[in-house]
Design a protein around this motif. Sequence first.
Motif, PDB file in Angstrom:
ATOM      1  N   GLU A 140      81.041  63.840  52.167  1.00  0.00           N
ATOM      2  CA  GLU A 140      82.142  63.485  52.519  1.00  0.00           C
ATOM      3  C   GLU A 140      82.921  62.975  51.457  1.00  0.00           C
ATOM      4  O   GLU A 140      84.568  63.127  51.411  1.00  0.00           O
ATOM      5  CB  GLU A 140      81.896  61.551  53.324  1.00  0.00           C
ATOM      6  N   ALA A 141      82.197  62.851  50.402  1.00  0.00           N
ATOM      7  CA  ALA A 141      83.475  62.730  48.357  1.00  0.00           C
ATOM      8  C   ALA A 141      84.221  64.171  48.515  1.00  0.00           C
ATOM      9  O   ALA A 141      85.597  63.927  47.721  1.00  0.00           O
ATOM     10  CB  ALA A 141      82.505  62.038  47.832  1.00  0.00           C
ATOM     11  N   VAL A 142      83.399  64.861  48.785  1.00  0.00           N
ATOM     12  CA  VAL A 142      84.402  66.379  49.343  1.00  0.00           C
ATOM     13  C   VAL A 142      85.023  66.385  49.623  1.00  0.00           C
ATOM     14  O   VAL A 142      85.969  66.527  49.588  1.00  0.00           O
ATOM     15  CB  VAL A 142      83.776  67.847  48.855  1.00  0.00           C
ATOM     16  N   MET A 143      85.557  66.252  51.003  1.00  0.00           N
ATOM     17  CA  MET A 143      86.465  66.225  51.436  1.00  0.00           C
ATOM     18  C   MET A 143      86.944  65.295  51.620  1.00  0.00           C
ATOM     19  O   MET A 143      88.885  65.287  51.642  1.00  0.00           O
ATOM     20  CB  MET A 143      85.617  65.558  53.514  1.00  0.00           C
ATOM     21  N   MET A 144      87.192  63.823  51.071  1.00  0.00           N
ATOM     22  CA  MET A 144      88.214  63.120  51.063  1.00  0.00           C
ATOM     23  C   MET A 144      89.568  63.792  49.938  1.00  0.00           C
ATOM     24  O   MET A 144      90.115  63.213  49.169  1.00  0.00           O
ATOM     25  CB  MET A 144      86.865  62.056  50.038  1.00  0.00           C
ATOM     26  N   VAL A 206      85.037  69.496  41.362  1.00  0.00           N
ATOM     27  CA  VAL A 206      84.386  70.122  41.200  1.00  0.00           C
ATOM     28  C   VAL A 206      83.944  69.298  41.633  1.00  0.00           C
ATOM     29  O   VAL A 206      83.567  68.051  41.585  1.00  0.00           O
ATOM     30  CB  VAL A 206      84.485  70.090  39.664  1.00  0.00           C
ATOM     31  N   LEU A 207      82.296  69.565  42.167  1.00  0.00           N
ATOM     32  CA  LEU A 207      80.752  68.728  42.112  1.00  0.00           C
ATOM     33  C   LEU A 207      79.542  68.862  41.601  1.00  0.00           C
ATOM     34  O   LEU A 207      79.451  69.895  41.687  1.00  0.00           O
ATOM     35  CB  LEU A 207      80.650  68.864  44.088  1.00  0.00           C
ATOM     36  N   ILE A 208      79.528  67.742  40.662  1.00  0.00           N
ATOM     37  CA  ILE A 208      78.319  67.736  39.978  1.00  0.00           C
ATOM     38  C   ILE A 208      77.333  67.284  40.127  1.00  0.00           C
ATOM     39  O   ILE A 208      77.902  66.129  41.106  1.00  0.00           O
ATOM     40  CB  ILE A 208      78.657  68.068  38.077  1.00  0.00           C
ATOM     41  N   GLN A 209      76.010  66.652  39.560  1.00  0.00           N
ATOM     42  CA  GLN A 209      74.731  66.464  39.989  1.00  0.00           C
ATOM     43  C   GLN A 209      74.751  65.850  38.296  1.00  0.00           C
ATOM     44  O   GLN A 209      74.735  66.227  37.655  1.00  0.00           O
ATOM     45  CB  GLN A 209      74.141  66.403  40.380  1.00  0.00           C
ATOM     46  N   SER A 210      74.659  64.208  38.013  1.00  0.00           N
ATOM     47  CA  SER A 210      74.053  63.980  36.935  1.00  0.00           C
ATOM     48  C   SER A 210      73.477  62.465  36.805  1.00  0.00           C
ATOM     49  O   SER A 210      74.633  62.193  36.581  1.00  0.00           O
ATOM     50  CB  SER A 210      75.325  63.550  35.617  1.00  0.00           C
TER      51      SER A 210
END
Length: 459
Positions: A140-144, A206-210
Amino acid sequence: MRYLPKSPTDREAMLKAIGAKSIDDLFAPIPAEYRLNRDLKVPRQMAESEIVDWFRERSRENGDGQSIFLGAGAYYHYRPVIIDSLILRGEFLTAYTPYQAEISQGTLQSIFEFQTMISELTGMEVANASMYDGSTAAAEAVMMAVRLTGRRSVAVARSVHPEYREVLTTYAFHQGMALATVPFTGDGRLDLKALENAISSDTACVLIQSPNFFGTIEDAEALAEIAHRKGAMLVVSIAEAISLGIIEPPRSADVIAMEAQSLGVPLGFGGPYCGVIATREQYVRQMPGRLVGQTTDRSGKRGFVLTLATREQHIRREKATSNICTNQALIALMANIFMTVYGKIGLKELARQNLAKTAYAAQQFGKHARVLFPGAPRFNEFVVQTSEDPYAINSRLLGHKIVGGLPLKKFYPELGNAALWCCTELSTRSAIDTAAGLVAESERSMRNAREETPEEVAR
């Protein structure tokens, strides 16, 4: 819906009213080969005492008393007993969506406090009233970001949780979004040069995970600089919320998508969990889900209401930011209570314990096996590469009441016999030593097998 039994006379009257001779006439349109012409194979009924015994037997299969080294998005943390004492109160447990503010002030205030604490924890200006879980929050954050930028493609770090990426792939397919995968380097962090090349004029974010899927902490500042320089947004997914007790939140991000399961939510066979989206105030109108706001009534007293509920239930479908139909209010309340009990200092100490136990475990495992991705900071997860298949090692660990790490071959075949191990405050030194000792035995056995001569093998 209640079950309302009908007498044969009632049934006959109903069939007559609709012009049918028998119940079989109602199923006539269904081809015969698809009809069930036998009784259902339902077990016989049990007495209450038998049901209690049956559930007691099933509960013994849950693995109580085992040491758990699994993480990968679902973390085994201690839950203060006060959480269940409060959430099981009827006004919380049975509360429905707070549409009517005048009778839902308690639920609305709970959600408001949740939003406030999440904003403080993440360093963002506003947070919503929770999503389904961390994976859907990331999607949902990416679509936002796509709505905010008007761009249609996304650069996704390969070090993002593989199952989060699968959920995003499903969303992207039906939204017509192109996904570009960005590799990681030898230290487990995102490849900056590859990211530079992956971002185009059509990249929304850009989607990352941290900490990322390997437990490695990404350099969010550097990644944000690259993304922003090229007109893209940075979305940071956080699967382990306890990490924010000691790690500086990624304030350079535009949107943070987080799983709050670590904050007092039980593992619960995989759910329900509590996803979060937090962002800057300027983006709030494109944030999915619900938002609770604070106001005053005509007497000047503080009150709470749903605000900016931009879902298809409330506004025209083409204007909706999401079709998320509920928020995990009861689960969010667990997180509320957890954060209140621990407080700022307690959360920091809890994170320190996770960090210290992980450092000790990685050191012990590293004496005999290879700990991958050295040189970069990590939180409570690390990757161990062994000579033997991790599934075989885990099978022996179960004999010692230890649940071992997650084998990674399914998601990252190039890492070979690697497994993701996790330590939390509940990981004891004795369990760590036992697990590391069994891995050491495995390595010795594999080394001895390699050193045997062909003649010895023949004998």
